[in-house]
Design a protein around this motif. Sequence first.
Motif, PDB file in Angstrom:
ATOM      1  N   LEU A  88       0.834  -1.200   0.000  1.00  0.00           N
ATOM      2  CA  LEU A  88       0.000   0.000   0.000  1.00  0.00           C
ATOM      3  C   LEU A  88       0.871   1.255   0.000  1.00  0.00           C
ATOM      4  N   GLN A  89       1.946   1.248   0.780  1.00  0.00           N
ATOM      5  CA  GLN A  89       2.859   2.403   0.784  1.00  0.00           C
ATOM      6  C   GLN A  89       3.466   2.618  -0.597  1.00  0.00           C
ATOM      7  N   GLU A  90       3.751   1.505  -1.282  1.00  0.00           N
ATOM      8  CA  GLU A  90       4.337   1.583  -2.624  1.00  0.00           C
ATOM      9  C   GLU A  90       3.278   1.806  -3.701  1.00  0.00           C
ATOM     10  N   MET A  91       1.996   1.751  -3.294  1.00  0.00           N
ATOM     11  CA  MET A  91       0.864   1.802  -4.230  1.00  0.00           C
ATOM     12  C   MET A  91       1.010   0.727  -5.308  1.00  0.00           C
ATOM     13  N   ASN A  92       1.456  -0.439  -4.896  1.00  0.00           N
ATOM     14  CA  ASN A  92       1.667  -1.569  -5.793  1.00  0.00           C
ATOM     15  C   ASN A  92       0.386  -2.411  -5.816  1.00  0.00           C
ATOM     16  N   TYR A  93      -0.556  -1.983  -6.653  1.00  0.00           N
ATOM     17  CA  TYR A  93      -1.871  -2.607  -6.689  1.00  0.00           C
ATOM     18  C   TYR A  93      -1.831  -4.044  -7.187  1.00  0.00           C
ATOM     19  N   GLU A  94      -0.909  -4.347  -8.068  1.00  0.00           N
ATOM     20  CA  GLU A  94      -0.805  -5.720  -8.577  1.00  0.00           C
ATOM     21  C   GLU A  94      -0.430  -6.683  -7.446  1.00  0.00           C
ATOM     22  N   GLU A  95       0.522  -6.294  -6.624  1.00  0.00           N
ATOM     23  CA  GLU A  95       0.944  -7.155  -5.515  1.00  0.00           C
ATOM     24  C   GLU A  95      -0.138  -7.247  -4.436  1.00  0.00           C
ATOM     25  N   ILE A  96      -0.863  -6.150  -4.204  1.00  0.00           N
ATOM     26  CA  ILE A  96      -1.983  -6.194  -3.259  1.00  0.00           C
ATOM     27  C   ILE A  96      -3.008  -7.214  -3.743  1.00  0.00           C
ATOM     28  N   SER A  97      -3.325  -7.146  -5.019  1.00  0.00           N
ATOM     29  CA  SER A  97      -4.300  -8.064  -5.598  1.00  0.00           C
ATOM     30  C   SER A  97      -3.851  -9.520  -5.464  1.00  0.00           C
ATOM     31  N   GLU A 121     -14.293  -7.666  -3.588  1.00  0.00           N
ATOM     32  CA  GLU A 121     -14.578  -6.284  -4.005  1.00  0.00           C
ATOM     33  C   GLU A 121     -13.282  -5.514  -4.237  1.00  0.00           C
ATOM     34  N   LEU A 122     -12.316  -5.725  -3.358  1.00  0.00           N
ATOM     35  CA  LEU A 122     -11.024  -5.053  -3.496  1.00  0.00           C
ATOM     36  C   LEU A 122     -10.317  -5.510  -4.766  1.00  0.00           C
ATOM     37  N   GLU A 123     -10.342  -6.804  -5.028  1.00  0.00           N
ATOM     38  CA  GLU A 123      -9.723  -7.311  -6.262  1.00  0.00           C
ATOM     39  C   GLU A 123     -10.359  -6.685  -7.500  1.00  0.00           C
ATOM     40  N   MET A 124     -11.677  -6.561  -7.499  1.00  0.00           N
ATOM     41  CA  MET A 124     -12.353  -5.956  -8.651  1.00  0.00           C
ATOM     42  C   MET A 124     -11.937  -4.502  -8.821  1.00  0.00           C
ATOM     43  N   GLU A 125     -11.841  -3.773  -7.715  1.00  0.00           N
ATOM     44  CA  GLU A 125     -11.418  -2.374  -7.783  1.00  0.00           C
ATOM     45  C   GLU A 125     -10.004  -2.264  -8.344  1.00  0.00           C
ATOM     46  N   LEU A 126      -9.145  -3.173  -7.929  1.00  0.00           N
ATOM     47  CA  LEU A 126      -7.743  -3.122  -8.360  1.00  0.00           C
ATOM     48  C   LEU A 126      -7.568  -3.467  -9.836  1.00  0.00           C
ATOM     49  N   ARG A 127      -8.580  -4.053 -10.455  1.00  0.00           N
ATOM     50  CA  ARG A 127      -8.520  -4.373 -11.889  1.00  0.00           C
ATOM     51  C   ARG A 127      -8.951  -3.203 -12.764  1.00  0.00           C
ATOM     52  N   ARG A 128      -9.544  -2.192 -12.162  1.00  0.00           N
ATOM     53  CA  ARG A 128     -10.021  -1.036 -12.934  1.00  0.00           C
ATOM     54  C   ARG A 128      -8.843  -0.253 -13.499  1.00  0.00           C
ATOM     55  N   GLU A 129      -9.125   0.453 -14.554  1.00  0.00           N
ATOM     56  CA  GLU A 129      -8.088   1.279 -15.172  1.00  0.00           C
ATOM     57  C   GLU A 129      -7.678   2.419 -14.245  1.00  0.00           C
ATOM     58  N   THR A 130      -8.671   3.027 -13.592  1.00  0.00           N
ATOM     59  CA  THR A 130      -8.411   4.083 -12.615  1.00  0.00           C
ATOM     60  C   THR A 130      -8.857   3.563 -11.256  1.00  0.00           C
ATOM     61  N   VAL A 131      -7.905   3.386 -10.349  1.00  0.00           N
ATOM     62  CA  VAL A 131      -8.180   2.803  -9.037  1.00  0.00           C
ATOM     63  C   VAL A 131      -8.467   3.921  -8.037  1.00  0.00           C
ATOM     64  N   ASP A 132      -9.515   3.714  -7.240  1.00  0.00           N
ATOM     65  CA  ASP A 132      -9.871   4.649  -6.173  1.00  0.00           C
ATOM     66  C   ASP A 132      -9.018   4.304  -4.949  1.00  0.00           C
ATOM     67  N   ASN A 133      -7.959   5.074  -4.727  1.00  0.00           N
ATOM     68  CA  ASN A 133      -7.005   4.792  -3.654  1.00  0.00           C
ATOM     69  C   ASN A 133      -7.676   4.815  -2.279  1.00  0.00           C
ATOM     70  N   LYS A 134      -8.629   5.716  -2.060  1.00  0.00           N
ATOM     71  CA  LYS A 134      -9.317   5.784  -0.770  1.00  0.00           C
ATOM     72  C   LYS A 134     -10.116   4.507  -0.509  1.00  0.00           C
ATOM     73  N   PHE A 135     -10.739   3.984  -1.552  1.00  0.00           N
ATOM     74  CA  PHE A 135     -11.483   2.728  -1.437  1.00  0.00           C
ATOM     75  C   PHE A 135     -10.529   1.598  -1.063  1.00  0.00           C
ATOM     76  N   VAL A 136      -9.377   1.550  -1.723  1.00  0.00           N
ATOM     77  CA  VAL A 136      -8.384   0.505  -1.462  1.00  0.00           C
ATOM     78  C   VAL A 136      -7.910   0.580  -0.013  1.00  0.00           C
TER      79      VAL A 136
END
Length: 158
Positions: A88-97, A121-136
């Motif tokens: 999360l600190q790195e904003m590495n959405y692929e690794e979070i997923s 739900e989090l996985e689906m959000e992380l697949r979006r082209e534009t990710v809502d960081n607050k949601f994550v």
Amino acid sequence: IAGMNDYLPKPYTPAQLIATIATACGRKILFSERDLTSFKVTVSDHAKSINLDSLNAFCEGDPERVLKYIDLFRSSAPILMNNLSIFLQEMNYEEISKAIHGFRTNWTMLGMHSSSEHAAELEMELRRETVDNKFVVRKIELLVNQINSALLELNQLP
């Protein structure tokens, strides 16, 4: 003959797998499932995070197997929480997923259906082209809180 005559949903027990194969091969089933009421690890009625019914069923009431899966959760949950913090600190959405996806079986086994749904739900959000960081961030905080609650409940087991 092609087609689907039966199915076996996951998670399944070895006995269920053997019975399904025997049925498909036209063999007589010469065994029965063990009585699952002979052993149950339970958590008090006020517990909100975990429900061990599915784990008891999966382990066919074998207390050693149940405790093995509980210990696996106890040891892997802190690693997941640490990794999520780093990613999360790195904003590495692929690794979070990847981390969330890899842990979903653990939530399912411990009856943490709410956590599993939040993870999906989090996985689906992380697949979006534009990710809502607050949601994550909110979802990860929620999942970490649920994991901590589960760990507290598991530590109260005998």
